[in-house]
Structures are given as structure tokens and as C-alpha cells.
Design an enzyme around this catalytic site. Structure first.
Site, PDB file in Angstrom:
ATOM      1  N   ARG A  98      12.254   4.961  35.753  1.00 19.53           N
ATOM      2  CA  ARG A  98      11.647   6.386  35.209  1.00 19.53           C
ATOM      3  C   ARG A  98      12.542   6.512  33.989  1.00 19.53           C
ATOM      4  NH1 ARG A  98      11.170  11.781  38.241  1.00 19.53           N
ATOM      5  NH2 ARG A  98      13.428  11.842  37.987  1.00 19.53           N
ATOM      6  N   ASP A 103       7.512  18.092  41.975  1.00 20.38           N
ATOM      7  CA  ASP A 103       7.203  18.934  40.659  1.00 20.38           C
ATOM      8  C   ASP A 103       5.724  19.269  40.729  1.00 20.38           C
ATOM      9  OD1 ASP A 103       9.295  19.478  38.969  1.00 20.38           O
ATOM     10  OD2 ASP A 103       9.239  17.362  38.532  1.00 20.38           O
ATOM     11  N   GLU A 146       2.734  14.686  37.449  1.00 18.74           N
ATOM     12  CA  GLU A 146       3.492  15.918  37.911  1.00 18.74           C
ATOM     13  C   GLU A 146       3.111  17.235  37.506  1.00 18.74           C
ATOM     14  OE1 GLU A 146       8.236  14.782  38.132  1.00 18.74           O
ATOM     15  OE2 GLU A 146       7.012  13.917  36.295  1.00 18.74           O
ATOM     16  N   CYS A 177       5.549   9.438  44.988  1.00 19.80           N
ATOM     17  CA  CYS A 177       7.181   9.154  45.090  1.00 19.80           C
ATOM     18  C   CYS A 177       7.780  10.605  45.490  1.00 19.80           C
ATOM     19  CB  CYS A 177       7.545   8.555  43.931  1.00 19.80           C
ATOM     20  SG  CYS A 177       7.448   9.302  42.528  1.00 19.80           S
ATOM     21  N   HIS A 180      31.965  14.005  41.974  1.00 18.17           N
ATOM     22  CA  HIS A 180      32.741  12.822  42.087  1.00 18.17           C
ATOM     23  C   HIS A 180      33.150  12.536  43.639  1.00 18.17           C
ATOM     24  CE1 HIS A 180      33.763  12.854  37.636  1.00 18.17           C
ATOM     25  NE2 HIS A 180      32.454  12.663  37.958  1.00 18.17           N
ATOM     26  N   ARG A 203      15.434   6.756  39.467  1.00 21.47           N
ATOM     27  CA  ARG A 203      15.717   7.932  38.602  1.00 21.47           C
ATOM     28  C   ARG A 203      16.911   7.726  37.539  1.00 21.47           C
ATOM     29  NH1 ARG A 203      14.918  10.961  43.865  1.00 21.47           N
ATOM     30  NH2 ARG A 203      13.041  12.602  43.134  1.00 21.47           N
ATOM     31  N   ARG A 258      10.675  25.062  42.923  1.00 22.42           N
ATOM     32  CA  ARG A 258      10.968  24.107  43.913  1.00 22.42           C
ATOM     33  C   ARG A 258      12.436  24.235  44.458  1.00 22.42           C
ATOM     34  NH1 ARG A 258      11.157  18.447  40.710  1.00 22.42           N
ATOM     35  NH2 ARG A 258      12.880  17.477  42.145  1.00 22.42           N
TER      36      ARG A 258
HETATM   37  C1  PEP Z   1       8.775  14.795  41.682  1.00 21.68           C
HETATM   38  O1  PEP Z   1       8.682  15.499  40.921  1.00 21.68           O
HETATM   39  O2  PEP Z   1       8.143  14.688  42.839  1.00 21.68           O
HETATM   40  C2  PEP Z   1       9.666  13.520  41.359  1.00 21.68           C
HETATM   41  C3  PEP Z   1       9.612  12.553  42.391  1.00 21.68           C
HETATM   42  O3  PEP Z   1      10.605  13.770  40.281  1.00 21.68           O
HETATM   43  P1  PEP Z   1      11.944  14.599  40.536  1.00 21.68           P
HETATM   44  O4  PEP Z   1      12.106  14.908  42.037  1.00 21.68           O
HETATM   45  O5  PEP Z   1      12.947  13.685  40.119  1.00 21.68           O
HETATM   46  O6  PEP Z   1      11.689  15.542  39.605  1.00 21.68           O
HETATM   47 MG    MG Z   2       9.586  15.453  38.923  1.00 19.92          MG
END
Ligand code: PEP
Ligand code: MG
Length: 743
Positions: free
Chosen positions: A500, A623, A599, A670, A357, A464, A633
Site C-alpha cells: 500500500r 477506517d 475505506e 484487511c 525504538h 503498510r 477509531r
Molecule cells: C483500515 O483502515 O482498515 C486499514 C487496514 O488501514 P489502516 O488501519 O492502516 O488505516
Molecule cells: Mg485505513
């Protein structure tokens, strides 16, 4: 071996003098030195000889040097090692006849340092004029480190004998953390000290204590109401957070508990503390992020009540620096707002996450925040000069003058860069040879939407939706979701937004749902997999999106699609919601676009059957890279191990581009990769024309786009893509340098 012997000596339970004597003997032996001495810092900035092998024993506790005096004082003052083959010829040399040291020529000394503080100096000396090598200095430093721990633990001298002197011998420090909000700031440390010592525990007049508590509670409610009235708290999640916080002050259960404690004879302040301690005992061990957030909110409320009950003020502005960097273990959202916003430059937390927060409130105030900075409270002194570098997730404490100058220069350069990027805002995003590149931004909070105008992005390429779910205290119902999405569309004001659907699971845990106990969460029950197994949840979200669009164009994207059947099932749910909306006479989106995130690598071999069913595909390289290389990651040990500029990933993406283009389906990238100029250059060169990135990356990427000749870049990349003998990143950098491409 030496360290083991030191440990054995200590384990024997020898007296401090015996231990120190043994230490100097062992070190002299190990270093083949005739002398080894330990000086420890005493109150009054004095370094006193505490133990020696080789110098006159009678000098122990007699020989004293001020910090800065002699070679030993010099080592302490600068907190750096010194090695000299002829110490006596050094201008700083201060001869002490009682030591009998005139026969020793060479000297090496290192500071004994702990947590940035000099505690003493360890010295070896030899008769011959010899030069100590780096390895020997390192050995001394290792021993000094052990000594520092022993001194700090009170094993070799009583803590009263070696007093730490504030502000003395404090070393510059770099503390690494994680970025909670970006930016860079310089200022002076203010240690956030929420602890209030309760003096009165037992009530003399129970009725009076009840009255005092009710008054304090009313006062706290008024305070938070005032915070809510501030201009920068008018809308967004930060306001919601503060409102939730305000609701705490009305929580019946908690208030009752305090009242009961007062009725039992405790004072108001003791009762408030007691009620908090009860909750903390019950929930304190929880690692659940939701509960941790609630606890820090409750701590914030408790502190506010205690301040009122003990007649203290939350933040006494007198004596606080004009440029405050607040340093805290953790904080509630309202506590940060107690500080004067005009003087607040940055925030450093020992705990915290990007969605805590306080971090969201800081984001609304646009100040850099570094979190999870280990032990900052014990390593930073009030008033210390500090640099909070959110961009590089680090905190520089007491930086040397030259570093400070560099940071000032970096801040100026940053301002300059931002000015330059701002100037690009309204210029077209097209390459030198007139290829148009769509630059979109990624967003998750309503606060992020303000960047749309600032950056001149074409729209939101990835919204997101799970982020607002994650900062809430409960699952938002359809109306709450619809309100949020429609606000997003309002702010976007006609620019496209790709929503999304929920991508929870993996590293994204909903506080009120908890982790699912997946052994391998990134590959577990997450994203669309949950959506299809819990269709009511996904349908409610789709319903909210249709409601929010209310006739406006709408783009919906499904995450983690691994099989075409998953998309088809998701589409079916969307169709059901479209029918429902139609039946109820709701305005349907003027244009509805449906797409998927790419992904999961398996999708690459299903494109032929997927493409007829989608309007667009957005590649989530974050991903995709983790699945392609089987590399988590979030694992810091793997960070940077597999380059996203590897021929494997680029060739896969190239394959996708070639498949998607003729089908007339839009393709975007993205993942984080899209926001880095060198990576974005490679993406353009393999045929990607739409990129979506964090708002801060739009300027740098646009500068790259406008300076590149795409034809040249494409030819260049195709000539090197099949030659894995040289790292692509380097090759691309050279290309950029040769062709004046701004990366
Ligand atoms: C990704 O996986 O590249 C992506 C944009 O989604 P997130 O980072 O929210 O998993
Ligand atoms: Mg992702």
C-alpha cells in the site's frame, strides 16, 4: 459534605493532632458510630493508634498492634475491609484494656492504602450489634483514600513518624497500558535505574579528563558494535535503529559540546551530563515523536558514557532474577540489550509507543511489552512478581497465588493453542464444504515478515509502507525504499505481497514532516490526498517499488480513495514511472496488479465506474467503520460503542461483494475485523473469500474456517441480517456453538 468538611479542616491550618481529631469526630458523626479510630503504620510493622473518638484518649500512641495481630492487624495484613456485628466473637479479636473498647460490639474497618501500600487502618465501632452495609463501607473507603493522600503529603503526620515498610502490606495491582508487543510472561521485577549520581564535578587535570572521555567514547562505540554483531541483530529495522544509535556516538556536534565543557574545567562525567542537559532543556518539552525518540537515544548514550566514566557496569547480573521483567520509564534500544536475553521475559514502560525504538528491538527479541502503564516505577518494587500481558495490554503486579495459577494456566493454554495453530499451518484453508478462503497477513516492518513462514499465510495482503517511514530519522530515498521492498519480496519468496502506498497523516505522523495541524486529521490531508498533492513523493515510492520488483510480480494499492478520479490520477503517476523504467531498460513486473483500499463510504456508490480500472479492492474496515458511524477509531470513550458486526456495516459490505463479484475484481478485507473469528465468520457468510490480518490471528481464523460449513453459515446470516432486533454478535456465537464452529 464530609469530604468538604475534611478539606475545610485542613485548610484552617490546624496542627496534625487537631486535624486527625477532627477527622475522627466527623467520621463518627457521619457514620453514626460511637467510635472512630485511625491507626497508622510505623516502622517495624506496627499499627499505632494515632487518633480516636470514643476510645480512651490515653490509649492514643499507646495502643499498638503488629500487622496481622487483632482485627486491625488483620485488615492491614490482607488489605481488605472487614465488617462484623460482633467483633469480640471473632477469633482474631485482640482485647486491649487501655482502650475501654469492651462495650463496643460491632466493628467496621478499612485499610488506608496508597499506591498499593497499606499506610494504616480506619475503624468505626458501635455498641449495638449492627451490620454495616456496603454503602457505609464505601464511605469509609473514600475517607480512607483521602486520609492516605493526607498521610502521603505529610499533612497529618510527619513522614518520619510513619515509615513505610518495604514489602509489607503490598496489594496486588492491575495496571492498564497499551500493547507494544503481544504475548504473556511471568517474572520478577527489575527496576531499570539509569540515573547515575555524579560525584566529581570539577576537574583537577583537564588533560586527563579529555583522555578519560575519549576512552569512554571509544568503549561505548565498541560496546554497540558488539551488540550489532549478535545473531538476532543481523537484519531488519531493529538493526537499523541500533546503527542509527551507533552513529550518535560519532556525532561531531555533540562530542564537541562535551569537549568544550571539559575544556572549561568540568570532569568528563559532568561534561557529558551537561551536554545532555543542554539538549534536553532545548527539546525536552517537545511532543514530537521523532524528537522524543532521539532524546531517549541520547539519554541511552549519555548513560553508557557515564557508566564508563564512573567505573560502573550497565547491568550488574549478580542478584538479578532468572526471569526478569524490566520496568522502566522509557529506554533506549541499546539499554534493553544490556540485559541478559536468556533471562529477559518482558518489559513494562511508563511511556513508549508501538513504534518506539525499544519496542521494535523487543519485538525482534519476541518478548511481550506493555507501554504507557501509568506510574509503574512508583507502584512496583524490585523483585515483585509480575505478569506482563501484552495480549490484553495489562500488567499484574504481585498477583495473588490463585491469579498466578490462572496465568500459568493461560500461558500453557496459549502454548497449546499456538501448537494447535502451528499444526494447522500446512493444512488447506478451506471450509467443511470445500470453499477456499485466502488467509493473508498484514505487515509493516521487515521483522513482521518472519511470520509468513510461521503462520503459513498465503502472502501479505497489506504491507503498510508508512511504518518503515515512521521509524526512520529521515525520508528514505528511492534506493533505501527499493532495498527495503526488495527484501520484503525476497522473504515472501514468490508469495504475493500487496504494497500500500504511503498512508501518512491522520494518526500516522512522519517524524521529519510533523503533524499538518489538521483540525480533524483522520479526515484531513492524508494518504492518497498527500500523494496526489505531492506527486514527486508518490512517484519516488512507485519508482522504488518497480525497482524492487525488478521483473517480479507487483501489487500496488492506493489508500483512502474517495473518488474514481483520484485512482485515475494515481494510476497516471504509476504509468509515468512504468514508462521511465521501460526507457531505462529496467525489467518491468511480470504481472502488475493495481487496487484501492475501500475505506471511504462514498466509494460504494462509485463502484460501477471504479471497477473497470482496478484488479482488486481491499476493504479497510478500521477506517470504514469510523467514517460510517462518524466515530473516531482512536477514541477510547467510543471503543466498542459501534459494533463492526452491525447490520449497517455488514449490509454495506454485502452490497460491495455483490457489485464486485460479477466484475471479476478480487475483493479482500484487511481491517482488524478480518482477524477476529466471529467477525471473519460473518464476512465469509456475506461472500468475502479473502482476509488479511495480523499474523497472530491467522491460526484462530483458520481454525474457524476449517470448522464451518459455509453454506449453512450463509443461509443463517441471510436470515438474520435483516432482523436488527437481536445483536448479531450473540446470534452468531449461538450459531457457532450449535454447529461446532471454532470461534
Ligand atoms: C483500515 O483502515 O482498515 C486499514 C487496514 O488501514 P489502516 O488501519 O492502516 O488505516
Ligand atoms: Mg485505513
Amino acid at each position: 459534605m464530609l469530604l468538604k468538611r475534611l478539606r475545610d479542616t485542613m485548610a484552617r491550618g490546624a496542627t496534625p493532632e487537631e486535624t486527625l481529631g477532627e477527622v475522627v469526630r466527623l467520621v463518627a458523626n457521619e457514620m453514626v458510630a460511637e467510635v472512630c479510630s485511625i491507626y497508622l503504620l510505623r516502622a517495624g510493622e506496627v499499627l499505632e493508634l494515632f487518633a480516636t473518638q470514643g476510645l480512651n484518649p490515653s490509649a492514643v500512641h499507646r495502643t499498638r498492634l503488629r500487622v496481622g495481630e487483632g482485627l486491625v492487624g488483620d485488615i492491614a495484613a490482607h488489605a481488605r475491609p472487614l465488617a462484623l456485628d460482633d467483633a469480640q466473637r471473632h477469633p482474631q479479636y485482640a482485647y486491649r484494656p487501655e482502650t475501654g473498647e469492651e462495650i463496643y460490639h460491632s466493628l467496621a474497618g478499612v485499610p488506608i492504602v496508597r499506591a498499593g501500600r497499606v499506610l494504616g487502618v480506619l475503624v468505626v465501632q458501635n455498641r449495638t450489634r449492627r451490620l454495616y452495609d456496603e454503602e457505609e463501607i464505601e464511605t469509609l473507603q473514600t475517607i480512607a483514600m483521602v486520609l492516605a493522600e493526607m498521610v502521603a503529603a505529610g499533612h497529618i503526620v510527619s513522614p518520619n513518624e510513619v515509615q513505610q515498610v518495604d514489602g509489607l502490606g503490598l496489594l496486588p495491582l492491575r495496571i492498564d497500558g497499551v500493547q507494544l508487543t503481544p504475548g504473556i510472561a511471568i517474572g520478577h521485577a527489575v527496576l531499570h535505574e539509569p540515573r547515575i549520581v555524579i560525584q566529581r564535578v570539577v576537574a583537577e587535570d583537564v588533560g586527563l579528563e579529555h583522555k578519560r572521555f575519549e576512552e569512554a567514547l571509544g568503549g561505548v562505540r565498541d560496546d554497540v558494535d558488539r551488540l550489532l554483531e549478535a545473531d538476532d541483530m543481523q537484519s531488519g529495522e531493529h538493526r537499523e535503529i541500533l546503527e542509527t544509535f551507533r552513529m550518535f556516538a560519532d556525532d561531531r556536534g555533540w562530542i564537541e559540546r562535551v569537549r568544550e565543557a571539559i575544556a572549561s574545567g568540568l570532569t568528563g562525567e559532568a561534561s557529558v551530563q551537561r551536554a545532555f542537559d543542554d539538549v534536553r532543556t532545548r527539546l525536552g518539552q517537545s511532543t514530537d515523536p521523532y524528537i522524543r525518540e532521539r532524546l531517549s537515544d541520547l539519554q541511552d548514550l549519555t548513560n553508557r558514557l557515564l557508566l564508563r566514566l564512573t567505573g560502573r557496569v550497565a547491568v550488574d547480573p549478580s542478584g538479578l532474577p532468572e526471569d526478569m521483567i524490566v520496568v522502566a520509564r522509557d529506554m533506549g534500544p541499546a539499554e534493553l540489550l544490556d540485559y541478559d536475553r536468556a533471562r529477559l521475559r518482558g518489559l513494562v514502560l511508563e511511556e513508549g509507543s508501538a513504534l518506539s525504538h525499544v519496542a521494535i528491538v523487543a519485538r525482534a527479541l519476541d518478548i511481550p511489552v506493555v507501554g504507557r502503564a501509568a506510574d509503574v516505577l512508583s507502584r512496583i518494587e524490585p523483585g515483585d512478581p509480575i505478569v506482563v500481558d501484552g495480549d490484553h495490554a495489562q500488567v499484574l503486579v504481585r498477583p495473588a497465588e490463585d491469579i498466578l495459577q490462572n496465568v500459568h494456566a493461560a500461558i500453557e493454554a496459549r502454548v497449546e493453542r499456538l501448537r494447535k495453530y502451528a499444526a494447522l499451518r500446512d493444512l488447506p484453508s478451506a471450509t467443511r464444504d470445500q470453499a477456499r478462503v485466502g488467509l493473508f497477513m498484514n505487515a509493516g516492518l521487515l521483522i513482521d515478515m518472519q511470520h509468513l513462514d510461521e503462520t503459513g499465510a498465503d502472502g501479505v495482503g497489506l504491507y503498510r509502507t508508512e511504518i518503515p517511514f515512521m521509524v526512520r530519522s529521515e525520508f528514505p530515498d528511492v534506493d533505501a525504499q527499493a532495498w527495503l521492498y526488495s527484501r520484503v519480496l525476497d522473504v515472501a519468496d514468490g508469495r504475493p505481497v500487496t504494497f500500500r502506498t504511503l498512508d501518512v497523516g491522520g494518526d500516522k505522523v512522519l517524524p521529519y514532516v510533523g503533524a499538518f495541524g489538521d483540525e480533524n486529521p483522520a479526515m484531513g490531508w492524508r494518504a492518497i490526498r498527500i500523494g496526489l498533492d505531492r506527486p514527486a513523493m508518490l512517484r519516488r515510492q512507485l519508482r522504488a517499488l518497480l525497482q524492487a520488483a525488478n521483473g517480479r510480480p507487483l501489487s500496488v494499492m492506493f489508500p483512502m480513495i474517495a473518488e474514481v478520479a483520484e485512482l485515475l490520477s494515481a494510476r497516471k503517476l504509476l504509468d509515468l514511472e512504468l514508462d521511465r523504467a521501460k526507457r531505462r531498460g529496467l525489467a518491468l513486473p511480470e504481472r502488475l496488479r493495481v487496487g484501492v483500499m475501500f475505506e471511504v463510504p462514498a466509494l460504494a456508490w462509485q463502484l460501477d465506474s471504479l471497477l473497470p480500472h482496478v484488479d482488486f479492492i481491499s476493504v479497510g474496515t478500521n477506517d470504514l467503520l469510523q467514517f460510517l458511524y462518524a466515530a473516531d477509531r482512536g477514541n477510547s470513550r467510543l471503543a466498542g460503542r459501534y459494533d463492526n458486526l452491525s447490520p449497517a456495516l455488514l449490509r454495506l459490505l454485502h452490497f460491495v461483494v455483490e457489485k464486485v463479484r460479477p466484475a471479476g475484481v478480487d475483493l479482500a478485507v484487511c481491517g482488524e475485523m478480518a482477524g477476529r473469528p466471529v467477525e471473519a465468520l460473518a464476512l465469509l457468510a456475506i461472500g468475502v473469500r479473502t482476509l488479511s490480518m495480523s499474523p497472530g490471528a491467522i491460526g484462530p481464523v483458520k481454525a474457524m474456517v476449517r470448522s464451518v460449513d459455509l453454506n449453512e453459515a450463509t443461509n443463517f446470516l441471510s436470515s438474520v441480517l435483516t432482523r436488527p432486533d437481536r445483536p448479531l454478535r450473540e446470534t452468531l456465537r449461538l450459531f457457532a456453538a450449535d454447529h461446532a464452529v471454532e470461534i
